[in-house]
Design a protein around this motif. Structure first.
Motif, PDB file in Angstrom:
ATOM      1  N   HIS A  84       0.842  -1.044  -0.182  1.00 24.97           N
ATOM      2  CA  HIS A  84      -0.009  -0.170  -0.039  1.00 24.97           C
ATOM      3  C   HIS A  84       0.842   1.249   0.180  1.00 24.97           C
ATOM      4  O   HIS A  84       0.414   2.162  -0.438  1.00 24.97           O
ATOM      5  CB  HIS A  84      -0.822  -0.132   1.114  1.00 24.97           C
ATOM      6  N   LYS A  85       2.014   1.319   0.545  1.00 22.27           N
ATOM      7  CA  LYS A  85       2.922   2.351   0.608  1.00 22.27           C
ATOM      8  C   LYS A  85       3.414   2.581  -0.838  1.00 22.27           C
ATOM      9  O   LYS A  85       3.416   3.864  -1.265  1.00 22.27           O
ATOM     10  CB  LYS A  85       4.239   2.070   1.043  1.00 22.27           C
ATOM     11  N   ASP A  86       3.504   1.761  -1.919  1.00 20.53           N
ATOM     12  CA  ASP A  86       3.687   1.901  -3.135  1.00 20.53           C
ATOM     13  C   ASP A  86       2.601   2.429  -3.906  1.00 20.53           C
ATOM     14  O   ASP A  86       2.680   3.254  -4.740  1.00 20.53           O
ATOM     15  CB  ASP A  86       4.125   0.557  -3.960  1.00 20.53           C
ATOM     16  N   CYS A  87       1.357   2.019  -3.288  1.00 22.17           N
ATOM     17  CA  CYS A  87       0.161   2.511  -4.099  1.00 22.17           C
ATOM     18  C   CYS A  87      -0.032   3.929  -3.858  1.00 22.17           C
ATOM     19  O   CYS A  87      -0.332   4.802  -4.758  1.00 22.17           O
ATOM     20  CB  CYS A  87      -0.760   1.736  -3.322  1.00 22.17           C
ATOM     21  N   VAL A  88       0.272   4.446  -2.506  1.00 21.86           N
ATOM     22  CA  VAL A  88       0.101   5.760  -2.057  1.00 21.86           C
ATOM     23  C   VAL A  88       0.959   6.629  -3.081  1.00 21.86           C
ATOM     24  O   VAL A  88       1.075   7.655  -3.544  1.00 21.86           O
ATOM     25  CB  VAL A  88       0.051   6.186  -0.428  1.00 21.86           C
ATOM     26  N   ARG A  89       2.539   6.237  -2.898  1.00 20.16           N
ATOM     27  CA  ARG A  89       3.552   6.842  -3.593  1.00 20.16           C
ATOM     28  C   ARG A  89       3.249   6.956  -4.956  1.00 20.16           C
ATOM     29  O   ARG A  89       3.430   8.009  -5.490  1.00 20.16           O
ATOM     30  CB  ARG A  89       4.736   5.953  -3.377  1.00 20.16           C
ATOM     31  N   ARG A 145       1.829  10.454  -9.653  1.00 20.41           N
ATOM     32  CA  ARG A 145       0.703  10.711 -10.715  1.00 20.41           C
ATOM     33  C   ARG A 145       0.279  12.097 -10.721  1.00 20.41           C
ATOM     34  O   ARG A 145       0.099  12.906 -11.512  1.00 20.41           O
ATOM     35  CB  ARG A 145      -0.132   9.550 -10.840  1.00 20.41           C
ATOM     36  N   ALA A 146      -0.048  12.404  -9.355  1.00 24.54           N
ATOM     37  CA  ALA A 146      -0.774  13.974  -9.007  1.00 24.54           C
ATOM     38  C   ALA A 146       0.291  14.823  -9.346  1.00 24.54           C
ATOM     39  O   ALA A 146      -0.058  15.818  -9.947  1.00 24.54           O
ATOM     40  CB  ALA A 146      -1.223  13.610  -7.670  1.00 24.54           C
ATOM     41  N   GLU A 147       1.647  14.846  -8.841  1.00 23.61           N
ATOM     42  CA  GLU A 147       2.493  15.522  -9.138  1.00 23.61           C
ATOM     43  C   GLU A 147       2.883  15.796 -10.588  1.00 23.61           C
ATOM     44  O   GLU A 147       2.844  17.229 -11.098  1.00 23.61           O
ATOM     45  CB  GLU A 147       3.811  15.209  -8.298  1.00 23.61           C
ATOM     46  N   GLU A 148       2.818  14.818 -11.217  1.00 20.86           N
ATOM     47  CA  GLU A 148       3.089  14.903 -12.845  1.00 20.86           C
ATOM     48  C   GLU A 148       1.877  15.527 -13.548  1.00 20.86           C
ATOM     49  O   GLU A 148       1.968  16.451 -14.261  1.00 20.86           O
ATOM     50  CB  GLU A 148       3.273  13.409 -13.312  1.00 20.86           C
ATOM     51  N   HIS A 149       0.620  15.170 -13.183  1.00 19.69           N
ATOM     52  CA  HIS A 149      -0.487  15.799 -13.792  1.00 19.69           C
ATOM     53  C   HIS A 149      -0.602  17.223 -13.291  1.00 19.69           C
ATOM     54  O   HIS A 149      -0.731  17.935 -14.251  1.00 19.69           O
ATOM     55  CB  HIS A 149      -1.828  15.201 -12.970  1.00 19.69           C
ATOM     56  N   THR A 192       0.219  22.108  -3.862  1.00 22.04           N
ATOM     57  CA  THR A 192       0.916  22.741  -2.436  1.00 22.04           C
ATOM     58  C   THR A 192       0.837  21.646  -1.579  1.00 22.04           C
ATOM     59  O   THR A 192       0.223  20.569  -1.692  1.00 22.04           O
ATOM     60  CB  THR A 192      -0.170  23.727  -1.876  1.00 22.04           C
ATOM     61  N   ARG A 193       1.761  21.889  -0.483  1.00 23.66           N
ATOM     62  CA  ARG A 193       1.724  20.901   0.588  1.00 23.66           C
ATOM     63  C   ARG A 193       0.497  20.560   1.178  1.00 23.66           C
ATOM     64  O   ARG A 193       0.255  19.194   1.462  1.00 23.66           O
ATOM     65  CB  ARG A 193       2.966  21.414   1.798  1.00 23.66           C
ATOM     66  N   ILE A 194      -0.436  21.410   1.471  1.00 24.95           N
ATOM     67  CA  ILE A 194      -1.836  20.849   2.128  1.00 24.95           C
ATOM     68  C   ILE A 194      -2.398  19.975   1.016  1.00 24.95           C
ATOM     69  O   ILE A 194      -3.102  19.058   1.591  1.00 24.95           O
ATOM     70  CB  ILE A 194      -2.678  21.953   2.451  1.00 24.95           C
ATOM     71  N   ARG A 195      -2.612  20.568  -0.325  1.00 26.91           N
ATOM     72  CA  ARG A 195      -3.145  19.425  -1.200  1.00 26.91           C
ATOM     73  C   ARG A 195      -2.590  18.222  -1.355  1.00 26.91           C
ATOM     74  O   ARG A 195      -3.228  17.319  -1.384  1.00 26.91           O
ATOM     75  CB  ARG A 195      -3.065  20.236  -2.574  1.00 26.91           C
ATOM     76  N   ARG A 196      -1.307  18.080  -1.361  1.00 25.72           N
ATOM     77  CA  ARG A 196      -0.494  17.003  -1.363  1.00 25.72           C
ATOM     78  C   ARG A 196      -0.990  16.011  -0.146  1.00 25.72           C
ATOM     79  O   ARG A 196      -1.204  14.760  -0.268  1.00 25.72           O
ATOM     80  CB  ARG A 196       1.042  17.073  -1.294  1.00 25.72           C
ATOM     81  N   ARG A 197      -0.939  16.762   0.839  1.00 26.17           N
ATOM     82  CA  ARG A 197      -1.383  16.011   2.420  1.00 26.17           C
ATOM     83  C   ARG A 197      -2.699  15.504   2.342  1.00 26.17           C
ATOM     84  O   ARG A 197      -2.819  14.296   2.732  1.00 26.17           O
ATOM     85  CB  ARG A 197      -0.758  16.870   3.518  1.00 26.17           C
ATOM     86  N   VAL A 198      -3.563  16.144   1.821  1.00 24.24           N
ATOM     87  CA  VAL A 198      -5.110  15.766   2.047  1.00 24.24           C
ATOM     88  C   VAL A 198      -5.015  14.449   1.017  1.00 24.24           C
ATOM     89  O   VAL A 198      -5.774  13.600   1.204  1.00 24.24           O
ATOM     90  CB  VAL A 198      -6.021  16.931   1.347  1.00 24.24           C
ATOM     91  N   ASP A 251     -11.496  19.438  -8.844  1.00 26.14           N
ATOM     92  CA  ASP A 251     -11.237  19.772 -10.009  1.00 26.14           C
ATOM     93  C   ASP A 251     -10.312  19.407 -10.912  1.00 26.14           C
ATOM     94  O   ASP A 251     -10.484  19.386 -12.343  1.00 26.14           O
ATOM     95  CB  ASP A 251     -11.277  21.451  -9.857  1.00 26.14           C
ATOM     96  N   ALA A 252      -9.153  19.008 -10.317  1.00 31.06           N
ATOM     97  CA  ALA A 252      -8.167  18.272 -11.152  1.00 31.06           C
ATOM     98  C   ALA A 252      -8.317  17.049 -11.432  1.00 31.06           C
ATOM     99  O   ALA A 252      -7.243  16.511 -12.275  1.00 31.06           O
ATOM    100  CB  ALA A 252      -6.690  18.599 -10.126  1.00 31.06           C
ATOM    101  N   GLY A 253      -9.224  16.290 -10.927  1.00 24.63           N
ATOM    102  CA  GLY A 253      -9.577  14.956 -11.355  1.00 24.63           C
ATOM    103  C   GLY A 253      -8.759  13.932 -10.728  1.00 24.63           C
ATOM    104  O   GLY A 253      -8.609  12.642 -11.192  1.00 24.63           O
ATOM    105  N   LEU A 254      -8.206  14.347  -9.322  1.00 29.04           N
ATOM    106  CA  LEU A 254      -7.245  13.592  -8.521  1.00 29.04           C
ATOM    107  C   LEU A 254      -8.022  12.743  -7.445  1.00 29.04           C
ATOM    108  O   LEU A 254      -7.749  11.800  -6.959  1.00 29.04           O
ATOM    109  CB  LEU A 254      -6.179  14.364  -7.808  1.00 29.04           C
ATOM    110  N   VAL A 255      -9.325  13.136  -7.051  1.00 33.01           N
ATOM    111  CA  VAL A 255     -10.249  12.581  -6.315  1.00 33.01           C
ATOM    112  C   VAL A 255     -11.588  12.473  -6.830  1.00 33.01           C
ATOM    113  O   VAL A 255     -11.849  13.212  -7.819  1.00 33.01           O
ATOM    114  CB  VAL A 255     -10.142  13.064  -4.852  1.00 33.01           C
TER     115      VAL A 255
END
Length: 163
Positions: free
Chosen positions: A17-22, A27-31, A40-46, A87-91
């Motif tokens: 699961h750590k790989d799954c999250v990583r 993918r989110a950073e690249e997108h 941002t840090r808060i968006r990444r953490r959420v 809005d970014a399609g990440l969740v």
């Protein structure tokens, strides 16, 4: 059906699961980089908190975790991050549960479809291009333009059905 063909949330064998999250965060950073969006840090953490489980996460649970880590975070902090991630399609938002899950971008579907285990609450996003076409055709017949669609299907995952 082999467990390799099952959505990750429903596999009976353990996955890393750590790989799954990583991988989801990468993918989110690249997108965001590709689309000129600020991750941002808060968006990444959420997003990371949402991906820590294959079960839906409620906004106030996210807020509680952020408050534990950062002190007096206000609800708008988490809601703004969730709005950005949606809005970014990440969740995706699971409408019936008023909760959020990570987007499995591998499907590339415009309209998500979810299998939700009523026992363990695991959620898997599935592809369904034939379903999308059927709904679009029926909507077109009556002159309806679809803006948003979410299909949520409840039942039991393989683990829970096995007992």
């Amino acid at each position: 059906m082999s467990t390799d063909a099952l959505p990750i949330a429903f596999t009976s064998h353990a996955h890393d699961h750590k790989d799954c999250v990583r991988e989801a965060l990468a993918r989110a950073e690249e997108h965001c980089h590709r689309h000129g969006l600020r991750f941002t840090r808060i968006r990444r953490r959420v997003l990371e908190l949402i991906w820590q489980s294959h079960t839906p996460t409620k906004a106030y649970d996210l807020l509680d975790r952020i408050r534990e880590e950062r002190g007096g975070a206000a609800p708008p902090t988490v809601y703004r991050a969730l709005d950005f991630l949606l809005d970014a399609g990440l969740v995706h938002r699971i409408e019936s549960l008023n909760a959020f899950v990570g987007c499995d971008a591998a499907h590339g579907d415009r309209y998500p479809k979810f299998l939700i285990c009523r026992h363990c609450h695991a959620v898997a996003e599935i592809a369904g291009p034939a379903v999308d076409r059927a709904i679009a055709n029926e909507a077109r017949k009556v002159g309806f333009t679809i803006d948003r669609e979410t299909i949520e299907i409840r039942g039991l995952c393989q683990r829970c059905a096995a007992g």
